[in-house]
Design a protein around this motif. Structure first.
Motif, PDB file in Angstrom:
ATOM      1  N   ILE A  41      35.230  59.597  16.638  1.00 16.88           N
ATOM      2  CA  ILE A  41      35.402  58.177  16.989  1.00 16.88           C
ATOM      3  C   ILE A  41      36.657  58.027  17.862  1.00 16.88           C
ATOM      4  O   ILE A  41      36.641  57.342  18.884  1.00 16.88           O
ATOM      5  CB  ILE A  41      35.513  57.318  15.700  1.00 16.88           C
ATOM      6  CG1 ILE A  41      34.138  57.216  15.035  1.00 16.88           C
ATOM      7  CG2 ILE A  41      36.080  55.932  15.997  1.00 16.88           C
ATOM      8  CD1 ILE A  41      34.161  56.616  13.636  1.00 16.88           C
ATOM      9  N   LEU A  42      37.735  58.719  17.486  1.00 16.21           N
ATOM     10  CA  LEU A  42      38.987  58.628  18.246  1.00 16.21           C
ATOM     11  C   LEU A  42      38.897  59.401  19.562  1.00 16.21           C
ATOM     12  O   LEU A  42      39.345  58.923  20.604  1.00 16.21           O
ATOM     13  CB  LEU A  42      40.159  59.146  17.393  1.00 16.21           C
ATOM     14  CG  LEU A  42      40.374  58.401  16.070  1.00 16.21           C
ATOM     15  CD1 LEU A  42      41.468  59.056  15.247  1.00 16.21           C
ATOM     16  CD2 LEU A  42      40.727  56.940  16.314  1.00 16.21           C
ATOM     17  N   ALA A  46      27.622  58.286  24.089  1.00 19.98           N
ATOM     18  CA  ALA A  46      27.442  57.213  23.109  1.00 19.98           C
ATOM     19  C   ALA A  46      26.277  57.547  22.175  1.00 19.98           C
ATOM     20  O   ALA A  46      26.344  57.285  20.970  1.00 19.98           O
ATOM     21  CB  ALA A  46      27.193  55.896  23.828  1.00 19.98           C
ATOM     22  N   ILE A  51      27.290  59.272  13.696  1.00 22.96           N
ATOM     23  CA  ILE A  51      27.404  58.194  12.704  1.00 22.96           C
ATOM     24  C   ILE A  51      26.209  58.265  11.744  1.00 22.96           C
ATOM     25  O   ILE A  51      26.365  58.159  10.521  1.00 22.96           O
ATOM     26  CB  ILE A  51      27.485  56.808  13.400  1.00 22.96           C
ATOM     27  CG1 ILE A  51      28.811  56.659  14.157  1.00 22.96           C
ATOM     28  CG2 ILE A  51      27.349  55.671  12.386  1.00 22.96           C
ATOM     29  CD1 ILE A  51      28.894  55.430  15.048  1.00 22.96           C
ATOM     30  N   CYS A  52      24.996  58.494  12.307  1.00 20.22           N
ATOM     31  CA  CYS A  52      23.792  58.620  11.468  1.00 20.22           C
ATOM     32  C   CYS A  52      23.957  59.783  10.481  1.00 20.22           C
ATOM     33  O   CYS A  52      23.585  59.664   9.304  1.00 20.22           O
ATOM     34  CB  CYS A  52      22.548  58.878  12.325  1.00 20.22           C
ATOM     35  SG  CYS A  52      22.035  57.462  13.286  1.00 20.22           S
ATOM     36  N   GLU A  58      35.270  57.516  33.118  1.00 19.17           N
ATOM     37  CA  GLU A  58      33.926  56.932  33.155  1.00 19.17           C
ATOM     38  C   GLU A  58      33.139  57.382  34.397  1.00 19.17           C
ATOM     39  O   GLU A  58      31.915  57.501  34.353  1.00 19.17           O
ATOM     40  CB  GLU A  58      34.049  55.407  33.122  1.00 19.17           C
ATOM     41  CG  GLU A  58      32.826  54.737  32.550  1.00 19.17           C
ATOM     42  CD  GLU A  58      32.838  53.229  32.776  1.00 19.17           C
ATOM     43  OE1 GLU A  58      33.872  52.684  33.153  1.00 19.17           O
ATOM     44  OE2 GLU A  58      31.776  52.629  32.562  1.00 19.17           O
ATOM     45  N   LEU A  80      36.458  56.783  27.055  1.00 19.34           N
ATOM     46  CA  LEU A  80      36.434  55.355  27.371  1.00 19.34           C
ATOM     47  C   LEU A  80      37.709  54.827  28.005  1.00 19.34           C
ATOM     48  O   LEU A  80      37.666  53.932  28.841  1.00 19.34           O
ATOM     49  CB  LEU A  80      36.117  54.537  26.117  1.00 19.34           C
ATOM     50  CG  LEU A  80      34.762  54.847  25.448  1.00 19.34           C
ATOM     51  CD1 LEU A  80      34.631  54.092  24.150  1.00 19.34           C
ATOM     52  CD2 LEU A  80      33.605  54.488  26.373  1.00 19.34           C
ATOM     53  N   ASP A 113      33.395  63.191  11.843  1.00 16.89           N
ATOM     54  CA  ASP A 113      32.880  61.953  12.445  1.00 16.89           C
ATOM     55  C   ASP A 113      34.041  61.028  12.845  1.00 16.89           C
ATOM     56  O   ASP A 113      34.078  60.494  13.950  1.00 16.89           O
ATOM     57  CB  ASP A 113      31.952  61.262  11.431  1.00 16.89           C
ATOM     58  CG  ASP A 113      31.380  59.949  11.963  1.00 16.89           C
ATOM     59  OD1 ASP A 113      31.221  59.828  13.185  1.00 16.89           O
ATOM     60  OD2 ASP A 113      31.096  59.053  11.137  1.00 16.89           O
ATOM     61  N   PHE A 128      36.206  60.069  21.304  1.00 20.85           N
ATOM     62  CA  PHE A 128      35.305  59.312  22.190  1.00 20.85           C
ATOM     63  C   PHE A 128      36.080  58.193  22.896  1.00 20.85           C
ATOM     64  O   PHE A 128      35.948  57.993  24.098  1.00 20.85           O
ATOM     65  CB  PHE A 128      34.147  58.747  21.362  1.00 20.85           C
ATOM     66  CG  PHE A 128      33.157  57.925  22.150  1.00 20.85           C
ATOM     67  CD1 PHE A 128      32.565  58.432  23.300  1.00 20.85           C
ATOM     68  CD2 PHE A 128      32.800  56.645  21.738  1.00 20.85           C
ATOM     69  CE1 PHE A 128      31.648  57.680  24.033  1.00 20.85           C
ATOM     70  CE2 PHE A 128      31.888  55.895  22.457  1.00 20.85           C
ATOM     71  CZ  PHE A 128      31.315  56.412  23.605  1.00 20.85           C
ATOM     72  N   THR A 129      36.916  57.511  22.143  1.00 17.04           N
ATOM     73  CA  THR A 129      37.701  56.412  22.729  1.00 17.04           C
ATOM     74  C   THR A 129      38.742  56.936  23.719  1.00 17.04           C
ATOM     75  O   THR A 129      38.804  56.477  24.854  1.00 17.04           O
ATOM     76  CB  THR A 129      38.400  55.604  21.621  1.00 17.04           C
ATOM     77  OG1 THR A 129      37.391  55.031  20.806  1.00 17.04           O
ATOM     78  CG2 THR A 129      39.276  54.504  22.193  1.00 17.04           C
ATOM     79  N   PHE A 130      39.544  57.903  23.285  1.00 19.54           N
ATOM     80  CA  PHE A 130      40.675  58.331  24.111  1.00 19.54           C
ATOM     81  C   PHE A 130      40.266  59.177  25.319  1.00 19.54           C
ATOM     82  O   PHE A 130      40.881  59.084  26.377  1.00 19.54           O
ATOM     83  CB  PHE A 130      41.717  59.071  23.265  1.00 19.54           C
ATOM     84  CG  PHE A 130      42.448  58.154  22.334  1.00 19.54           C
ATOM     85  CD1 PHE A 130      43.338  57.216  22.828  1.00 19.54           C
ATOM     86  CD2 PHE A 130      42.222  58.191  20.965  1.00 19.54           C
ATOM     87  CE1 PHE A 130      43.995  56.337  21.980  1.00 19.54           C
ATOM     88  CE2 PHE A 130      42.873  57.310  20.105  1.00 19.54           C
ATOM     89  CZ  PHE A 130      43.762  56.382  20.614  1.00 19.54           C
ATOM     90  N   THR A 180      27.528  60.022  19.779  1.00 17.71           N
ATOM     91  CA  THR A 180      28.366  59.323  18.785  1.00 17.71           C
ATOM     92  C   THR A 180      27.473  58.666  17.734  1.00 17.71           C
ATOM     93  O   THR A 180      27.749  58.751  16.525  1.00 17.71           O
ATOM     94  CB  THR A 180      29.230  58.246  19.486  1.00 17.71           C
ATOM     95  OG1 THR A 180      29.938  58.864  20.549  1.00 17.71           O
ATOM     96  CG2 THR A 180      30.195  57.584  18.538  1.00 17.71           C
ATOM     97  N   PHE A 181      26.393  58.024  18.200  1.00 13.48           N
ATOM     98  CA  PHE A 181      25.455  57.372  17.291  1.00 13.48           C
ATOM     99  C   PHE A 181      24.824  58.409  16.343  1.00 13.48           C
ATOM    100  O   PHE A 181      24.702  58.164  15.137  1.00 13.48           O
ATOM    101  CB  PHE A 181      24.372  56.640  18.103  1.00 13.48           C
ATOM    102  CG  PHE A 181      23.323  55.994  17.254  1.00 13.48           C
ATOM    103  CD1 PHE A 181      23.622  54.865  16.500  1.00 13.48           C
ATOM    104  CD2 PHE A 181      22.033  56.514  17.204  1.00 13.48           C
ATOM    105  CE1 PHE A 181      22.648  54.272  15.696  1.00 13.48           C
ATOM    106  CE2 PHE A 181      21.054  55.925  16.409  1.00 13.48           C
ATOM    107  CZ  PHE A 181      21.365  54.806  15.651  1.00 13.48           C
ATOM    108  N   ILE A 236      29.019  58.525  29.926  1.00 16.25           N
ATOM    109  CA  ILE A 236      29.365  57.710  28.752  1.00 16.25           C
ATOM    110  C   ILE A 236      28.133  57.432  27.888  1.00 16.25           C
ATOM    111  O   ILE A 236      28.195  57.506  26.660  1.00 16.25           O
ATOM    112  CB  ILE A 236      30.027  56.372  29.192  1.00 16.25           C
ATOM    113  CG1 ILE A 236      31.275  56.627  30.030  1.00 16.25           C
ATOM    114  CG2 ILE A 236      30.342  55.489  27.977  1.00 16.25           C
ATOM    115  CD1 ILE A 236      32.427  57.283  29.323  1.00 16.25           C
ATOM    116  N   ASN A 237      27.003  57.123  28.549  1.00 17.08           N
ATOM    117  CA  ASN A 237      25.808  56.748  27.774  1.00 17.08           C
ATOM    118  C   ASN A 237      25.312  57.896  26.899  1.00 17.08           C
ATOM    119  O   ASN A 237      24.963  57.691  25.732  1.00 17.08           O
ATOM    120  CB  ASN A 237      24.693  56.276  28.711  1.00 17.08           C
ATOM    121  CG  ASN A 237      25.071  54.966  29.380  1.00 17.08           C
ATOM    122  OD1 ASN A 237      25.961  54.249  28.913  1.00 17.08           O
ATOM    123  ND2 ASN A 237      24.419  54.661  30.490  1.00 17.08           N
TER     124      ASN A 237
END
Lengths: 104, 210
Positions: free
Chosen positions: B201-202, B68, B75-76, B59, B209, B197, B204-206, B71-72, B64-65
């Motif tokens: 998601i994974l 994010a 998803i879209c 971080e 975050l 996508d 981005f997390t690992f 990531t959004f 991160i922002n």
């Protein structure tokens, strides 16, 4: 499902499907916002396990939503689900290896 | 290819895979093995990080922002992709072309953000072989694993965009919406795109975050 009704109009079915996709999209967006805040809220050293657990649960929930509803895995037969689930074994293997590394 | 275009109703219902076409089963098999490739990379990342001891806090080094937002966007683009598949099923030529184009726009935007992120990180000292933050030398494996995992995913996004452009080119001619013609190729590109996508998601997390 409204699609099973003999009186269901095709346009109703289309809008129901779109509504479902928009609902999933909103849930995914909401979970992403929570994800971004989790590391900020649980930044202390003693909170790291909670942070890790929460983030893994959130990521798994999002991945499951995409697989089930966007990739339509919920409509597939069991064997297609088995094929799709194969990489999960990789995750289990990863957890075991990491635990072994930590407690060696 | 010719068979799938000729008679979509002729796909026999298999006791194990149902009405899934051969193409769909093959795509799922590809996705499963590709998922394990990502699994291998994330596994290596996890072990290196757990055993390193002096791993930097992601971080503090990564934006991160901005990620994010990326990531959004992804998803879209997944939502626009599912709308494109729906449009193809409903023989809606205009809808199919429109939603495929939005999906491509989403993919290109994601790649643009990744390019910006890479150039910024390179400028502040995070490269494939070194990790320097505010003048302090950190574990070089941080940069190496970051670029390996996100770069491998970025290549998937790039190949997905190229795949989508090929499908869009044929879609503009009505190849998937004319009566009696299978929309299966749109469904297959959709599966690949949603997988890209899902993996992000994974990742981005690992990577970002945790």
């Amino acid at each position: 499902m409204s699609g099973s009704s003999p009186h269901a109009h095709p346009i109703d079915q289309k809008s129901t499907a779109k509504q479902k996709y928009i609902q999933i999209f909103l849930i995914l967006t909401f979970l992403t916002v929570i994800e971004v805040f989790v590391p900020k809220v649980y930044s202390a050293e003693w909170n790291q396990n909670t942070k890790m657990l929460l983030l893994v649960i959130l990521a798994s929930a999002k991945a499951l939503l995409v697989a089930m509803h966007f990739m339509h895995l919920d409509h597939e037969k069991t064997w297609v689900k088995y094929i799709a689930a194969t990489p999960i074994y990789m995750g289990i293997f990863a957890i075991l290896l990491m635990l072994e590394s930590v407690y060696r | 290819m010719t068979d799938s275009h000729a008679a979509p109703a002729a796909v026999p219902v298999d006791p194990h895979v149902g009405a899934a076409t051969g193409g769909k089963v093959a795509m799922w098999l590809f996705i499963a093995q590709d998922g394990m490739s990502f699994g291998g990379l994330l596994l290596a990342y996890g072990i290196l990080r757990v055993t390193a001891g002096d791993w930097p806090v992601p971080e503090a080094l990564l934006g991160i922002n901005l990620t994010a937002i990326a990531t959004f966007i992804l998803i879209c683009s997944s939502v626009s992709m599912v709308f494109a598949v729906d449009a193809a099923k409903n023989r809606d030529q205009g809808g199919l072309v429109k939603w495929l184009m939005w999906t491509i726009v989403g993919g290109i935007s994601f790649l643009g953000i990744q390019y910006y992120e890479y150039s910024h990180l390179h400028d502040i000292g995070i490269t494939l072989t070194s990790t320097v933050h505010e003048g302090v030398v950190q574990n070089p494996l941080f940069g190496a694993t970051f670029y390996a995992v996100t770069g491998f995913h970025g290549l998937h996004v790039l190949s997905g965009v190229i795949y989508l452009i090929c499908i869009l080119k044929k879609a503009t001619t009505g190849a998937y919406t004319a009566g009696g013609i299978s929309h299966s190729p749109v469904e297959l590109v959709g599966l690949f795109w949603h997988f890209v996508d899902l993996v992000w998601i994974l990742v981005f997390t690992f990577i970002y975050l945790l």
